[in-house]
Write a protein that holds these residues in place. Sequence first.
Motif, PDB file in Angstrom:
ATOM      1  N   LEU A   1       0.838  -1.201   0.000  1.00  0.00           N
ATOM      2  CA  LEU A   1       0.000   0.000   0.000  1.00  0.00           C
ATOM      3  C   LEU A   1       0.872   1.248   0.000  1.00  0.00           C
ATOM      4  O   LEU A   1       0.596   2.213  -0.718  1.00  0.00           O
ATOM      5  N   GLN A   2       1.951   1.257   0.792  1.00  0.00           N
ATOM      6  CA  GLN A   2       2.827   2.428   0.853  1.00  0.00           C
ATOM      7  C   GLN A   2       3.489   2.677  -0.501  1.00  0.00           C
ATOM      8  O   GLN A   2       3.636   3.829  -0.927  1.00  0.00           O
ATOM      9  N   THR A   3       3.880   1.601  -1.192  1.00  0.00           N
ATOM     10  CA  THR A   3       4.453   1.735  -2.534  1.00  0.00           C
ATOM     11  C   THR A   3       3.441   2.350  -3.484  1.00  0.00           C
ATOM     12  O   THR A   3       3.759   3.259  -4.254  1.00  0.00           O
ATOM     13  N   PHE A   4       2.209   1.866  -3.421  1.00  0.00           N
ATOM     14  CA  PHE A   4       1.152   2.384  -4.293  1.00  0.00           C
ATOM     15  C   PHE A   4       0.907   3.864  -4.012  1.00  0.00           C
ATOM     16  O   PHE A   4       0.778   4.682  -4.924  1.00  0.00           O
ATOM     17  N   MET A   5       0.865   4.232  -2.725  1.00  0.00           N
ATOM     18  CA  MET A   5       0.640   5.633  -2.349  1.00  0.00           C
ATOM     19  C   MET A   5       1.766   6.528  -2.853  1.00  0.00           C
ATOM     20  O   MET A   5       1.537   7.654  -3.285  1.00  0.00           O
TER      21      MET A   5
END
Length: 527
Positions: free
Chosen positions: A193-197
């Motif tokens: 999720l952090q990568t996507f954000m």
Amino acid sequence: MHSLCEAYQLGIAIRNELGGSDLVTAFETLDHSIDAIEDGYPAWHPAPLSFRAMVFSSVFMEITGDSYAEFTRRLTRQPEVASILGFGRVPDESAFSRAWQNRFNDTTHEYVHAAANFVVKEVHDRNILAPEVRPKAEIVDDTEESADSGEDESFSQEKIGQMTRLARDHAFGQFNSDRASNASYEDTQFFELQTFMGMVRCGTAQGATRFQYRRGEEYGPHGDTHLRAVKQFDPEELVSGFNETTDRLLSVIASEASFRRPVTAAIDITTIPYYGEVEGMPMVSGTKDRDGRAFKFATLSIIGQNIPLVLAVEPVRESSEWDENPSNQIHRTVRRLVRRAKELVPIETVLCDREFDSIRVFQTLSNLDVNYLIPKRVSSSERDVLEQMEEDDQEVAVESASVHVESGSHPMRLLYVPSTSGEGTAVFATNLRVGPEEAESFCQRYSRRWQIESEYKSIKHDFLAKTSSKDYRVRLFYFVFAVLLYNIWRLTDFLLKAGVGGEMDYAPVLTAGECVELVASALIPHD
């Protein structure tokens, strides 16, 4: 980066619909937001035509090659198309011309071209039956096609993806939140999720919603769940995990002869602006702008003709009027960064900016057995030398000096050389024995420090997810993770160059945006 990702998503949606329908029907079925671009007209502007409709019309015209006049005639003949695009009436051709020139900014222009050109290329490359789509040759000239074919031969998408996954697989495993074993989500899911954000440059709530849309509501954590998990990462453990990850990333390239050791390193401090209340916020510091507030992070990075990686990250805690922090002793920050970095690679020379002009910093670096080159603030003693140089018509001078503090002493040199800006004389401090005949060429090494400014720009604009959280644990996690993604990008670029015998220069062959998109695609299955 956010706007381009959204543009390609629009192009993908149109391409997918074209597989079984015509272009008008493909647009009719679109359910696509344009959150990443902004209407150039202010809210009070009397613009009755929908911004979304104008953008979609421009993409449509770029796909078909229609002129404004041809497109207006199409809408007049087929008013249902105008309705599909979002118009209440058929605009005249001047409305489209004015929108392109006055309503759309450069980001919107790029958005339209990226989405449309993607569709045109995909239609012809995949042999999709869509007669209204313009010829590929109209958007790709011979030079570009030649460059594309050459790049594909050296850096195939398969090879790029393989290298990116390799870098990713050496990174995420070193971080542990120490959450309960029966937790609903694994740590890796929060990293995804952090990568996507970071890729789409959005905040936690919006990023979690969009991530769930891609991976499924059961797989992706909610925004508040993500923030709670992030706060479980102890700051010291987070920095330790970064160190272990960096060690593993370096081990991947250790066998490459083109990786030069020992290295030249740069230390600097970057700021992440903060706009909230400062009461009870000990990690928020003031900035050079008297009214500015920010979180500060110090880094040590490899620079020069080598793979540019961030080797160490250190939070900066300063004394401010709203806290009881002791005065910041910058030499201690320098000591921690260099010690940590020397566990990974031998360091030959450290470059710092004028903020680190301190005899304690000089002695700390000398005690750590590394060379340094640091610009000096001009005090009365340096001013005396500059005046004497002017009288003697000298361009270069070297003065011997020494440092004496409680932690030790060492001899140093003050180098007076012509400023690279072309105005006046610059003064540098170094612990190396440098003579007048070599002082100017030696100080030219300092120009390599510009790389760290480019590095910070990329970390903050390509990889750092947005947040307004006051919690320092969240701020530290977001910054450390952005640096990690930057390192993955640079490692991937290095491996690609090594794989095809490319020259190891600073300029990357793989853009930051492409790398983050590939990391995310390796984590997030295609629709």
